[in-house]
Write a protein that holds these residues in place. Sequence first.
Motif, PDB file in Angstrom:
ATOM      1  N   VAL A   1     -27.383  39.475  29.908  1.00 41.19           N
ATOM      2  CA  VAL A   1     -26.625  38.530  30.562  1.00 41.19           C
ATOM      3  C   VAL A   1     -25.394  39.480  31.404  1.00 41.19           C
ATOM      4  O   VAL A   1     -25.550  39.009  32.452  1.00 41.19           O
ATOM      5  CB  VAL A   1     -25.581  37.959  29.560  1.00 41.19           C
ATOM      6  CG1 VAL A   1     -24.657  37.243  30.366  1.00 41.19           C
ATOM      7  CG2 VAL A   1     -26.340  36.579  28.791  1.00 41.19           C
ATOM      8  N   PRO A   2     -25.195  40.453  30.806  1.00 43.61           N
ATOM      9  CA  PRO A   2     -24.416  41.488  31.709  1.00 43.61           C
ATOM     10  C   PRO A   2     -25.049  41.976  33.050  1.00 43.61           C
ATOM     11  O   PRO A   2     -24.719  42.620  33.920  1.00 43.61           O
ATOM     12  CB  PRO A   2     -23.842  42.507  30.988  1.00 43.61           C
ATOM     13  CG  PRO A   2     -23.806  41.814  29.622  1.00 43.61           C
ATOM     14  CD  PRO A   2     -24.977  41.200  29.596  1.00 43.61           C
ATOM     15  N   GLN A   3     -26.541  42.260  33.133  1.00 40.59           N
ATOM     16  CA  GLN A   3     -27.172  42.814  33.771  1.00 40.59           C
ATOM     17  C   GLN A   3     -27.685  41.721  34.879  1.00 40.59           C
ATOM     18  O   GLN A   3     -28.393  41.900  35.934  1.00 40.59           O
ATOM     19  CB  GLN A   3     -28.518  43.337  33.235  1.00 40.59           C
ATOM     20  CG  GLN A   3     -28.404  44.045  32.168  1.00 40.59           C
ATOM     21  CD  GLN A   3     -29.497  44.607  31.553  1.00 40.59           C
ATOM     22  OE1 GLN A   3     -30.699  45.054  32.256  1.00 40.59           O
ATOM     23  NE2 GLN A   3     -29.657  44.701  30.216  1.00 40.59           N
ATOM     24  N   MET A   4     -27.546  40.577  34.757  1.00 41.23           N
ATOM     25  CA  MET A   4     -27.835  39.369  35.702  1.00 41.23           C
ATOM     26  C   MET A   4     -27.303  39.597  37.142  1.00 41.23           C
ATOM     27  O   MET A   4     -26.083  39.870  36.990  1.00 41.23           O
ATOM     28  CB  MET A   4     -27.609  38.143  35.176  1.00 41.23           C
ATOM     29  CG  MET A   4     -28.353  37.505  34.034  1.00 41.23           C
ATOM     30  SD  MET A   4     -27.819  35.781  33.463  1.00 41.23           S
ATOM     31  CE  MET A   4     -29.099  35.683  32.202  1.00 41.23           C
ATOM     32  N   ASN A   5     -27.780  39.421  38.247  1.00 38.82           N
ATOM     33  CA  ASN A   5     -27.420  39.550  39.582  1.00 38.82           C
ATOM     34  C   ASN A   5     -28.142  38.541  40.364  1.00 38.82           C
ATOM     35  O   ASN A   5     -29.294  38.146  39.942  1.00 38.82           O
ATOM     36  CB  ASN A   5     -27.298  40.959  39.911  1.00 38.82           C
ATOM     37  CG  ASN A   5     -28.740  41.454  40.132  1.00 38.82           C
ATOM     38  OD1 ASN A   5     -29.469  41.164  41.074  1.00 38.82           O
ATOM     39  ND2 ASN A   5     -29.215  42.637  39.146  1.00 38.82           N
ATOM     40  N   VAL A   6     -27.717  38.229  41.379  1.00 35.05           N
ATOM     41  CA  VAL A   6     -28.242  37.144  42.445  1.00 35.05           C
ATOM     42  C   VAL A   6     -29.434  37.787  42.971  1.00 35.05           C
ATOM     43  O   VAL A   6     -30.455  36.966  43.146  1.00 35.05           O
ATOM     44  CB  VAL A   6     -27.317  36.880  43.386  1.00 35.05           C
ATOM     45  CG1 VAL A   6     -27.920  35.992  44.691  1.00 35.05           C
ATOM     46  CG2 VAL A   6     -25.940  36.322  42.982  1.00 35.05           C
TER      47      VAL A   6
ATOM     48  N   PHE B   1     -39.324  30.867  42.346  1.00 34.70           N
ATOM     49  CA  PHE B   1     -38.733  29.626  42.256  1.00 34.70           C
ATOM     50  C   PHE B   1     -37.770  29.719  43.408  1.00 34.70           C
ATOM     51  O   PHE B   1     -37.283  28.768  44.174  1.00 34.70           O
ATOM     52  CB  PHE B   1     -37.824  29.744  40.925  1.00 34.70           C
ATOM     53  CG  PHE B   1     -37.116  28.386  40.877  1.00 34.70           C
ATOM     54  CD1 PHE B   1     -35.484  28.814  40.665  1.00 34.70           C
ATOM     55  CD2 PHE B   1     -37.342  27.222  41.033  1.00 34.70           C
ATOM     56  CE1 PHE B   1     -34.509  27.979  40.761  1.00 34.70           C
ATOM     57  CE2 PHE B   1     -36.399  26.169  40.934  1.00 34.70           C
ATOM     58  CZ  PHE B   1     -34.826  26.609  40.940  1.00 34.70           C
ATOM     59  N   ALA B   2     -37.266  30.824  44.089  1.00 32.14           N
ATOM     60  CA  ALA B   2     -36.266  30.784  45.036  1.00 32.14           C
ATOM     61  C   ALA B   2     -36.898  30.253  46.213  1.00 32.14           C
ATOM     62  O   ALA B   2     -35.929  29.492  47.047  1.00 32.14           O
ATOM     63  CB  ALA B   2     -35.984  32.432  45.377  1.00 32.14           C
ATOM     64  N   ALA B   3     -38.114  30.466  46.586  1.00 34.70           N
ATOM     65  CA  ALA B   3     -38.536  29.585  47.697  1.00 34.70           C
ATOM     66  C   ALA B   3     -39.025  28.216  47.417  1.00 34.70           C
ATOM     67  O   ALA B   3     -39.011  27.188  48.285  1.00 34.70           O
ATOM     68  CB  ALA B   3     -40.180  30.523  47.972  1.00 34.70           C
ATOM     69  N   GLU B   4     -39.328  27.834  46.188  1.00 34.00           N
ATOM     70  CA  GLU B   4     -39.734  26.644  45.810  1.00 34.00           C
ATOM     71  C   GLU B   4     -38.567  25.731  45.747  1.00 34.00           C
ATOM     72  O   GLU B   4     -38.584  24.402  46.059  1.00 34.00           O
ATOM     73  CB  GLU B   4     -40.439  26.551  44.294  1.00 34.00           C
ATOM     74  CG  GLU B   4     -41.749  27.308  44.209  1.00 34.00           C
ATOM     75  CD  GLU B   4     -42.109  27.576  42.934  1.00 34.00           C
ATOM     76  OE1 GLU B   4     -41.422  27.231  41.938  1.00 34.00           O
ATOM     77  OE2 GLU B   4     -43.059  28.109  42.695  1.00 34.00           O
TER      78      GLU B   4
ATOM     79  N   ASP C   1     -30.686  26.161  52.161  1.00 33.19           N
ATOM     80  CA  ASP C   1     -30.025  27.711  52.062  1.00 33.19           C
ATOM     81  C   ASP C   1     -28.890  27.948  50.817  1.00 33.19           C
ATOM     82  O   ASP C   1     -28.462  28.794  50.832  1.00 33.19           O
ATOM     83  CB  ASP C   1     -29.280  28.102  53.275  1.00 33.19           C
ATOM     84  CG  ASP C   1     -30.456  27.780  54.338  1.00 33.19           C
ATOM     85  OD1 ASP C   1     -31.625  28.342  54.158  1.00 33.19           O
ATOM     86  OD2 ASP C   1     -30.161  27.415  55.723  1.00 33.19           O
ATOM     87  N   GLY C   2     -29.009  26.902  50.147  1.00 31.32           N
ATOM     88  CA  GLY C   2     -28.191  26.657  49.009  1.00 31.32           C
ATOM     89  C   GLY C   2     -28.496  27.599  47.666  1.00 31.32           C
ATOM     90  O   GLY C   2     -27.478  27.622  46.779  1.00 31.32           O
ATOM     91  N   PHE C   3     -29.431  28.210  47.503  1.00 33.01           N
ATOM     92  CA  PHE C   3     -29.958  28.829  46.456  1.00 33.01           C
ATOM     93  C   PHE C   3     -29.184  30.018  45.986  1.00 33.01           C
ATOM     94  O   PHE C   3     -28.580  30.108  44.653  1.00 33.01           O
ATOM     95  CB  PHE C   3     -31.416  29.400  46.435  1.00 33.01           C
ATOM     96  CG  PHE C   3     -31.845  29.854  45.385  1.00 33.01           C
ATOM     97  CD1 PHE C   3     -32.266  29.140  44.087  1.00 33.01           C
ATOM     98  CD2 PHE C   3     -32.094  31.385  45.105  1.00 33.01           C
ATOM     99  CE1 PHE C   3     -32.764  29.646  42.822  1.00 33.01           C
ATOM    100  CE2 PHE C   3     -32.706  31.785  43.954  1.00 33.01           C
ATOM    101  CZ  PHE C   3     -33.019  30.789  42.805  1.00 33.01           C
TER     102      PHE C   3
END
Length: 287
Positions: A157-162, A170-173, A182-184
């Motif tokens: 969890v502490p390593q998660m980043n955008v 999934f970002a494109a899907e 553009d809200g991803f």
Amino acid sequence: MYRAFIVTALLAVAGPALADDRRVGNRVEVNGMTLYYEVSGEGDPLIVLHGAYMNIPSMGEIIPMLAETHRVYALEFQGHGRTTDLDRPITYPNLAGDVAAFMDAAGIEKADVFGYSMGAAAGLRLAIDYPEKVDQLVAASVAYDFEGWQPAFRDFVPQMNVEMFLKMPFAAEYRELAADPDGFPALVEKLIALEHEPMAWGEAVKALEIPVLIITGDADVATLEHTISMFRLLGGGVMGDMGQPLPESRLAVMPATSHTAVVNQPELLHAFIEPFLQGKTPKGFFE
């Protein structure tokens, strides 16, 4: 939610939902956003809640299977699928409040609820905060305390980043259905923040008076020990065949099943969920 990063793997491999011409899509204004939902089937109302980064199609075949015997209301959460986002954090109380507001808007006084992952935690919070609205709860891949997650996940969890999520297929899907294509990145920020939200609901879970079916994979994101602890808080884990009725809550463990493999086994899921919702109990020798 939890299992934000892991769930993206599911979305990359999940097949399309069963074709079901009876599903009707609709939108309703709820808590400052336009919430998308689909209705299918006939029978007692059953609300279906998806996981983080998911949507109605990615829940797969379990929805049309449940619609064979229930009137299913499948929702898409804030910023997910076709539901709009708004300037508000994604928290479990907020998600539960959205479901409660949807039920009021749709004229649903009380319903059964089936949630997976983030949707399961939202369903659990709904049962805690709005007990009058939940008849029975099916919670798949859920925890009631942050300490219940596997150590490997808590360390992650502490390593998660955008940025790591922006590289996912999934970002494109996301753009295909999103109200804001553009809200991803904004959604990712909120879901990462959700992982850091305090989560210690043991006393509230113990106070629940509704039947709960807990479903977990034997290699899920919550530890088996934590899942059993939750089952015991709900009155489960006692010995049967002693002349007393079994507790109303139940526990089902799916073998050889990781977190992302839970919803990819709709037949097994349905075999657990339907008897529970119908109140059917296997008969022993002494009955």
